[in-house]
Enzyme design. Structure first.
Site, PDB file in Angstrom:
ATOM      1  N   ARG A   1       0.822  -1.221   0.000  1.00  0.00           N
ATOM      2  CA  ARG A   1       0.000   0.000   0.000  1.00  0.00           C
ATOM      3  C   ARG A   1       0.851   1.263   0.000  1.00  0.00           C
ATOM      4  O   ARG A   1       0.501   2.264   0.616  1.00  0.00           O
ATOM      5  CB  ARG A   1      -0.949   0.029   1.209  1.00  0.00           C
ATOM      6  CG  ARG A   1      -2.024  -1.036   1.188  1.00  0.00           C
ATOM      7  CD  ARG A   1      -3.187  -0.578   0.319  1.00  0.00           C
ATOM      8  NE  ARG A   1      -4.321  -1.488   0.451  1.00  0.00           N
ATOM      9  CZ  ARG A   1      -5.396  -1.231   1.184  1.00  0.00           C
ATOM     10  NH1 ARG A   1      -5.508  -0.126   1.846  1.00  0.00           N
ATOM     11  NH2 ARG A   1      -6.369  -2.096   1.233  1.00  0.00           N
TER      12      ARG A   1
ATOM     13  N   TYR B   1     -15.346 -10.704   0.414  1.00  0.00           N
ATOM     14  CA  TYR B   1     -16.012  -9.423   0.133  1.00  0.00           C
ATOM     15  C   TYR B   1     -17.271  -9.622  -0.710  1.00  0.00           C
ATOM     16  O   TYR B   1     -18.287  -8.961  -0.502  1.00  0.00           O
ATOM     17  CB  TYR B   1     -15.038  -8.458  -0.569  1.00  0.00           C
ATOM     18  CG  TYR B   1     -13.918  -8.014   0.343  1.00  0.00           C
ATOM     19  CD1 TYR B   1     -14.092  -6.948   1.226  1.00  0.00           C
ATOM     20  CD2 TYR B   1     -12.689  -8.673   0.358  1.00  0.00           C
ATOM     21  CE1 TYR B   1     -13.077  -6.546   2.080  1.00  0.00           C
ATOM     22  CE2 TYR B   1     -11.664  -8.279   1.208  1.00  0.00           C
ATOM     23  CZ  TYR B   1     -11.868  -7.224   2.067  1.00  0.00           C
ATOM     24  OH  TYR B   1     -10.863  -6.841   2.924  1.00  0.00           O
TER      25      TYR B   1
ATOM     26  N   ARG C   1      -3.284   6.929   0.995  1.00  0.00           N
ATOM     27  CA  ARG C   1      -3.685   8.138   1.725  1.00  0.00           C
ATOM     28  C   ARG C   1      -2.616   8.755   2.615  1.00  0.00           C
ATOM     29  O   ARG C   1      -2.754   9.901   3.024  1.00  0.00           O
ATOM     30  CB  ARG C   1      -4.932   7.839   2.562  1.00  0.00           C
ATOM     31  CG  ARG C   1      -6.194   7.881   1.732  1.00  0.00           C
ATOM     32  CD  ARG C   1      -7.338   7.258   2.470  1.00  0.00           C
ATOM     33  NE  ARG C   1      -7.011   5.885   2.818  1.00  0.00           N
ATOM     34  CZ  ARG C   1      -7.817   5.058   3.455  1.00  0.00           C
ATOM     35  NH1 ARG C   1      -8.982   5.473   3.857  1.00  0.00           N
ATOM     36  NH2 ARG C   1      -7.443   3.810   3.702  1.00  0.00           N
TER      37      ARG C   1
ATOM     38  N   ASP D   1      -7.115  -2.423  -7.112  1.00  0.00           N
ATOM     39  CA  ASP D   1      -7.608  -3.025  -5.880  1.00  0.00           C
ATOM     40  C   ASP D   1      -7.993  -4.471  -6.144  1.00  0.00           C
ATOM     41  O   ASP D   1      -8.279  -4.838  -7.284  1.00  0.00           O
ATOM     42  CB  ASP D   1      -8.818  -2.246  -5.345  1.00  0.00           C
ATOM     43  CG  ASP D   1      -9.094  -2.604  -3.891  1.00  0.00           C
ATOM     44  OD1 ASP D   1      -8.447  -2.015  -3.013  1.00  0.00           O
ATOM     45  OD2 ASP D   1      -9.914  -3.503  -3.639  1.00  0.00           O
TER      46      ASP D   1
ATOM     47  N   ARG E   1      -6.653  11.924  -5.512  1.00  0.00           N
ATOM     48  CA  ARG E   1      -7.874  11.253  -5.088  1.00  0.00           C
ATOM     49  C   ARG E   1      -9.049  12.239  -5.020  1.00  0.00           C
ATOM     50  O   ARG E   1     -10.172  11.920  -5.404  1.00  0.00           O
ATOM     51  CB  ARG E   1      -7.632  10.618  -3.706  1.00  0.00           C
ATOM     52  CG  ARG E   1      -8.828   9.939  -3.060  1.00  0.00           C
ATOM     53  CD  ARG E   1      -9.190   8.669  -3.775  1.00  0.00           C
ATOM     54  NE  ARG E   1     -10.448   8.120  -3.273  1.00  0.00           N
ATOM     55  CZ  ARG E   1     -11.645   8.544  -3.654  1.00  0.00           C
ATOM     56  NH1 ARG E   1     -11.767   9.521  -4.537  1.00  0.00           N
ATOM     57  NH2 ARG E   1     -12.738   7.984  -3.158  1.00  0.00           N
TER      58      ARG E   1
HETATM   59  O1  CP3 Z   1       0.007   0.698  -3.124  1.00  0.00           O
HETATM   60  C1  CP3 Z   1      -0.469  -0.430  -3.279  1.00  0.00           C
HETATM   61  O2  CP3 Z   1      -0.193  -1.384  -2.517  1.00  0.00           O
HETATM   62  C2  CP3 Z   1      -1.317  -0.694  -4.519  1.00  0.00           C
HETATM   63  C3  CP3 Z   1      -2.703  -0.578  -4.397  1.00  0.00           C
HETATM   64  C4  CP3 Z   1      -3.577  -1.491  -3.536  1.00  0.00           C
HETATM   65  C5  CP3 Z   1      -4.785  -1.008  -2.976  1.00  0.00           C
HETATM   66  N1  CP3 Z   1      -5.440  -2.059  -2.416  1.00  0.00           N
HETATM   67  C6  CP3 Z   1      -5.253   0.395  -3.037  1.00  0.00           C
HETATM   68  C7  CP3 Z   1      -6.324   0.859  -2.150  1.00  0.00           C
HETATM   69  C8  CP3 Z   1      -3.486  -2.856  -3.227  1.00  0.00           C
HETATM   70  C9  CP3 Z   1      -2.362  -3.840  -3.530  1.00  0.00           C
HETATM   71  C10 CP3 Z   1      -4.681  -3.198  -2.525  1.00  0.00           C
HETATM   72  C11 CP3 Z   1      -4.981  -4.552  -2.058  1.00  0.00           C
HETATM   73  C12 CP3 Z   1      -6.149  -4.793  -1.211  1.00  0.00           C
HETATM   74  N2  CP3 Z   1      -7.374  -4.173  -1.240  1.00  0.00           N
HETATM   75  C13 CP3 Z   1      -6.220  -5.837  -0.246  1.00  0.00           C
HETATM   76  C14 CP3 Z   1      -5.122  -6.838   0.035  1.00  0.00           C
HETATM   77  C15 CP3 Z   1      -4.011  -6.317   0.831  1.00  0.00           C
HETATM   78  C16 CP3 Z   1      -4.372  -5.943   2.228  1.00  0.00           C
HETATM   79  O3  CP3 Z   1      -4.231  -4.745   2.562  1.00  0.00           O
HETATM   80  O4  CP3 Z   1      -4.744  -6.831   2.998  1.00  0.00           O
HETATM   81  C17 CP3 Z   1      -7.487  -5.770   0.350  1.00  0.00           C
HETATM   82  C18 CP3 Z   1      -8.018  -6.673   1.428  1.00  0.00           C
HETATM   83  C19 CP3 Z   1      -8.222  -4.724  -0.296  1.00  0.00           C
HETATM   84  C20 CP3 Z   1      -9.648  -4.328  -0.075  1.00  0.00           C
HETATM   85  C21 CP3 Z   1      -9.809  -2.919   0.282  1.00  0.00           C
HETATM   86  N3  CP3 Z   1      -9.556  -1.866  -0.568  1.00  0.00           N
HETATM   87  C22 CP3 Z   1     -10.281  -2.393   1.503  1.00  0.00           C
HETATM   88  C23 CP3 Z   1     -10.658  -3.216   2.720  1.00  0.00           C
HETATM   89  C24 CP3 Z   1     -10.302  -0.999   1.379  1.00  0.00           C
HETATM   90  C25 CP3 Z   1     -10.813   0.002   2.381  1.00  0.00           C
HETATM   91  C26 CP3 Z   1      -9.894   0.211   3.505  1.00  0.00           C
HETATM   92  C27 CP3 Z   1      -8.896   1.268   3.158  1.00  0.00           C
HETATM   93  O5  CP3 Z   1      -7.684   1.041   3.354  1.00  0.00           O
HETATM   94  O6  CP3 Z   1      -9.345   2.347   2.736  1.00  0.00           O
HETATM   95  C28 CP3 Z   1      -9.803  -0.679   0.082  1.00  0.00           C
HETATM   96  C29 CP3 Z   1      -9.606   0.667  -0.492  1.00  0.00           C
HETATM   97  C30 CP3 Z   1      -8.261   1.014  -1.024  1.00  0.00           C
HETATM   98  N4  CP3 Z   1      -7.481   0.201  -1.788  1.00  0.00           N
HETATM   99  C31 CP3 Z   1      -7.603   2.250  -0.858  1.00  0.00           C
HETATM  100  C32 CP3 Z   1      -6.390   2.169  -1.562  1.00  0.00           C
HETATM  101  C33 CP3 Z   1      -5.354   3.252  -1.738  1.00  0.00           C
HETATM  102  C34 CP3 Z   1      -8.170   3.467  -0.127  1.00  0.00           C
HETATM  103  C35 CP3 Z   1      -9.232   4.121  -0.947  1.00  0.00           C
HETATM  104  C36 CP3 Z   1      -9.179   5.625  -0.871  1.00  0.00           C
HETATM  105  O7  CP3 Z   1      -8.217   6.214  -1.355  1.00  0.00           O
HETATM  106  O8  CP3 Z   1     -10.139   6.190  -0.373  1.00  0.00           O
END
Ligand code: CP3
Length: 346
Positions: free
Chosen positions: A25, A151, A29, A75, A38
């Site tokens: 990640r 999910y 943010r 994502d 964003r």
């Molecule tokens: O930088 C990176 O690693 C690349 C991008 C990436 C995102 N999500 C961007 C993201 C990657 C590799 C993921 C994987 C992801 N997404 C996982 C597996 C890894 C882990 O963290 O366990 C999972 C379970 C998700 C599902 C997911 N996506 C959730 C639960 C959420 C909400 C919680 C949160 O952190 O906001 C997201 C949203 C998300 N995915 C954001 C980002 C940057 C935030 C969205 C925003 O900018 O508002």
């Protein structure tokens, strides 16, 4: 011939002179430049599906910290989106999906148009592959079938996974129809990323740890094995990293059965034990606790040193044990980066 991309080099067992690193990640943010991009788009999905913007935010952490790898900005819920499920990201609440809980829900998935719907993501991979300097590794990824299914079935994040576990345990035949679709689509999606120029692939199984052993075999290990095998049939050399978060001692079974190239260790894993138990079989990635990074102070650098000493120098990529937290101070990341960049393996 040595690989100029040091993350990939470490994964395939070539010598490197310092620990290669990237952070789960790393685009997100905690970066003001991410928050700016964003804020300029309506939804998070729009950001993922815009090759211009997704390319930009993928590159942001490399510009700021000179990371050794870029991870595609997307994502794990792109696959449910591509299958036609209603997927939304609600500010402060996380993902919300229209849940699928029976055969009828599975039958309503739109299998035929999935590849078309993920094409913008593949275009982002293509652009990144063309733009990245030769020494940077481009990491593509997908969620593993079990984690993506949590999910899809629960309708979002879950506390106890009660709906999906009850379905899987009570009616495995029916539930396997969903997992089989996800296996097939994950293979196709990752192959598209590899064809577009991804150097390494990572499979995120964030919720692998909630299953009982026999269920884990069926819904975590077996799908990962099939995915690795299918990708290797077309790309025998591409390193594949597995992240079966929270499975503890079953990591050995996961590594042996899937023949994954790299194992991403979660926050809880003891580094010395991991090196001793898995170091001969697989490259290791990890596993700084994101909260240690957030907290900072003398404990941060001390822990980074401890991790590198235990897991390096061979077949090791420094990373976090889970995704970076949005409130992480940038100076703490800078501190870790400087420790790693100035490290020289004897
Ligand atoms: O930088 C990176 O690693 C690349 C991008 C990436 C995102 N999500 C961007 C993201 C990657 C590799 C993921 C994987 C992801 N997404 C996982 C597996 C890894 C882990 O963290 O366990 C999972 C379970 C998700 C599902 C997911 N996506 C959730 C639960 C959420 C909400 C919680 C949160 O952190 O906001 C997201 C949203 C998300 N995915 C954001 C980002 C940057 C935030 C969205 C925003 O900018 O508002």
């Amino acid at each position: 011939m040595t690989d100029h991309k040091i993350v990939r080099a470490a994964l395939i067992g070539e010598p490197v002179d310092r620990p290669p690193f990237w952070l789960m990640r790393q685009a997100g943010r905690f970066l003001p430049e991410y928050r700016e991009v964003r804020a300029s788009v309506g939804s998070f999905l729009d950001l993922c599906l815009s090759p211009d913007l997704a390319t930009e935010v993928t590159l942001q952490p490399l510009r700021r910290f000179d990371m050794d790898a870029a991870i595609l900005f997307a994502d794990i819920l792109i696959i449910p989106y591509a299958l036609g499920q209603d997927v939304r990201f609600v500010e402060g609440e996380g993902p919300k999906l229209e849940p699928i809980r029976d055969l009828k829900g599975i039958e309503q998935l739109d299998l035929g148009n999935a590849a078309g719907r993920w094409q913008p993501i593949i275009e982002t991979v293509r652009r990144l592959s063309n733009q990245l300097p030769e020494e940077k590794t481009l990491i593509g990824f997908a969620g593993a079938p079990w984690t993506v299914a949590t999910y899809m079935v629960e309708g979002g994040s879950s506390k106890d996974y009660s709906v999906i576990k009850t379905w899987a345990y009570r009616n495995p035949q029916e539930f396997s129809a969903l997992i089989d679709i996800l296996i097939e689509k994950t293979i196709a999606y990752l192959l598209d990323q590899a064809r577009a120029g991804a150097d390494v692939l990572q499979l995120f199984d964030t919720w692998a740890g909630v299953l009982a052993p026999s269920e884990r075999r069926r819904w975590v290990i077996e799908p990962a094995k099939q995915i690795v095998r299918a990708i290797r049939a077309e790309f025998p050399e591409i390193p594949i990293i597995g992240f079966p978060r929270g499975i503890g001692t079953a990591m050995m079974e996961y590594v042996n059965a899937t023949e994954i190239t790299g194992l991403s260790l979660d926050t809880s894993v003891d580094q010395k034990l991991a090196k001793r138990e898995f170091g001969e079989r697989v490259a290791l990635q990890g596993n700084l606790d994101p909260h240690i990074l957030l907290a900072g102070g003398p404990n941060l650098t001390a822990t980074v040193r401890e991790i590198v000493s235990a897991l390096g120098p061979d077949r090791f990529v420094f990373n976090l044990g889970h995704g970076i937290l949005p409130t992480t101070p940038i100076s703490h990341v800078e501190e870790v980066v400087s420790t790693l960049k100035s490290w020289r393996y004897a």
